[in-house]
Design an enzyme around this catalytic site. Structure first.
Site, PDB file in Angstrom:
ATOM      1  N   HIS A   1       0.826  -1.201   0.000  1.00 34.25           N
ATOM      2  CA  HIS A   1       0.000   0.000   0.000  1.00 34.25           C
ATOM      3  C   HIS A   1       0.864   1.256   0.000  1.00 34.25           C
ATOM      4  O   HIS A   1       2.042   1.219   0.363  1.00 34.25           O
ATOM      5  CB  HIS A   1      -0.927   0.026   1.214  1.00 34.25           C
TER       6      HIS A   1
ATOM      7  N   ASP B   1       0.525   4.859   1.896  1.00 29.63           N
ATOM      8  CA  ASP B   1      -0.237   5.296   3.068  1.00 29.63           C
ATOM      9  C   ASP B   1      -1.329   6.301   2.728  1.00 29.63           C
ATOM     10  O   ASP B   1      -1.075   7.320   2.067  1.00 29.63           O
ATOM     11  CB  ASP B   1       0.700   5.894   4.108  1.00 29.63           C
TER      12      ASP B   1
ATOM     13  N   HIS C   1       4.626  -0.005   0.053  1.00 27.78           N
ATOM     14  CA  HIS C   1       5.435  -0.762   1.007  1.00 27.78           C
ATOM     15  C   HIS C   1       4.621  -1.870   1.652  1.00 27.78           C
ATOM     16  O   HIS C   1       3.398  -1.897   1.583  1.00 27.78           O
ATOM     17  CB  HIS C   1       6.045   0.161   2.066  1.00 27.78           C
TER      18      HIS C   1
ATOM     19  N   ARG D   1       5.335   6.530  14.517  1.00 28.11           N
ATOM     20  CA  ARG D   1       5.088   6.925  13.128  1.00 28.11           C
ATOM     21  C   ARG D   1       4.446   8.294  13.042  1.00 28.11           C
ATOM     22  O   ARG D   1       3.556   8.634  13.824  1.00 28.11           O
ATOM     23  CB  ARG D   1       4.180   5.888  12.462  1.00 28.11           C
TER      24      ARG D   1
END
Length: 290
Positions: A108, A110, A266, A281
């Site tokens: 995907h 993000d 990723h 994150r």
């Protein structure tokens, strides 16, 4: 392939992967404000290599937030509860006894379902298990370049439909999940909405074209039947995740990784059952894809 080498940078050390996709950056301390020449070289390296690894960066949450802002303003992170007191930081934690699938286990880009998907994601390693947990990246610009002219002409006018429904929707994976999960996922009807973007997008800095689709968030192509969409998307998903386009990042404690969601997809590997893994994150706001 990159035509830059170490001599092209005056304030930082950049060691690219052999393909030019992905690089290690040293000679920089992200826990402190960066001088503008250093920041500009860092941004240039990011535009060139798409995935940058900064080893040995012991960052507090406040320092991680400040480092993120060196790349741009914070992006919006829906469907996951942020850390207390830090609304722009997500803690990706998986306890040793968890049996649920590791977070991010699917190719995907993000939050590609947003009207303005994030330009970047940063991930800072807090606790790294002794086995497993690599992150794989596919270079969607190189994958686009490798297509035939006929296929490029076919894809040029198409718009891909993105949605968070498969993951965070009311009938999505997390809604049906029965195993315990430490991360607090927010299942929402908002995730069932759709948004269309160019199937091939142009990078606003480098000008390179890249495929902008993924198996997790791309649910169709505007104006096509599901069968027609699947024929094209299925081919592209297989094409763009070939070994020739993939960079594998192996984690170490205190490594900070930043990747360009406009050029990459990723995949977070598992393989660390029985071990604690903790990452922090953040995301950097992006622009409307064109």
């Amino acid at each position: 392939m990159s035509n830059l080498d170490l001599k092209d940078y005056e304030t930082i050390r950049v060691t690219p992967e052999a393909s030019g996709f992905g690089a290690v950056v040293e000679g920089i301390d992200l826990s402190r404000p960066l001088a503008e020449p250093v920041r500009q070289e860092m941004l240039r390296a990011w535009a060139e290599h798409a995935v940058l690894s900064f080893p040995r960066q012991a960052l507090s949450l406040e320092a991680l937030e400040a480092a993120t802002l060196q790349f741009g303003p914070f992006g919006a992170d829906p469907f996951i509860k942020p850390m207390d007191g830090h609304p722009n930081v997500l803690e990706l934690r998986r306890e040793p006894d968890e049996k649920a699938t590791n977070f991010g286990a699917g190719w995907h880009s993000d939050w590609s379902f947003q009207p303005e998907p994030p330009a970047a994601t940063l991930l800072h390693a807090q606790v790294v298990p002794p086995v497993g947990g690599d992150t794989l990246f596919a270079d969607c610009a190189e994958a686009y370049d490798a297509l035939s002219p006929v296929m490029k002409d076919l894809l040029a006018p198409l718009r891909a439909v993105h949605s968070a429904s498969r993951a965070y929707g009311t009938q999505g994976v997390f809604a049906r999940e029965t195993e315990k999960r430490t991360m607090q996922i927010v299942v929402s009807p908002e995730a069932d909405k759709t948004h269309a973007h160019p199937l091939v997008r142009t990078h606003p800095v480098s000008g390179r074209k890249a495929l902008f689709v993924s198996p997790v968030y791309t649910v169709g192509i505007e104006g096509m039947t599901p069968e027609e969409s699947q024929a094209i998307l299925g081919f592209l998903f297989k094409h763009m995740t070939q070994d020739a386009f993939i960079f594998r990042h192996r984690w170490a404690k205190d490594t900070l990784l930043i990747w360009d969601n406009r050029r990459t997809v990723h995949f977070a590997e598992g393989g660390y059952d029985g071990h604690l893994r903790v990452m922090h994150r953040t995301t950097v706001a992006g622009e409307v894809p064109v």
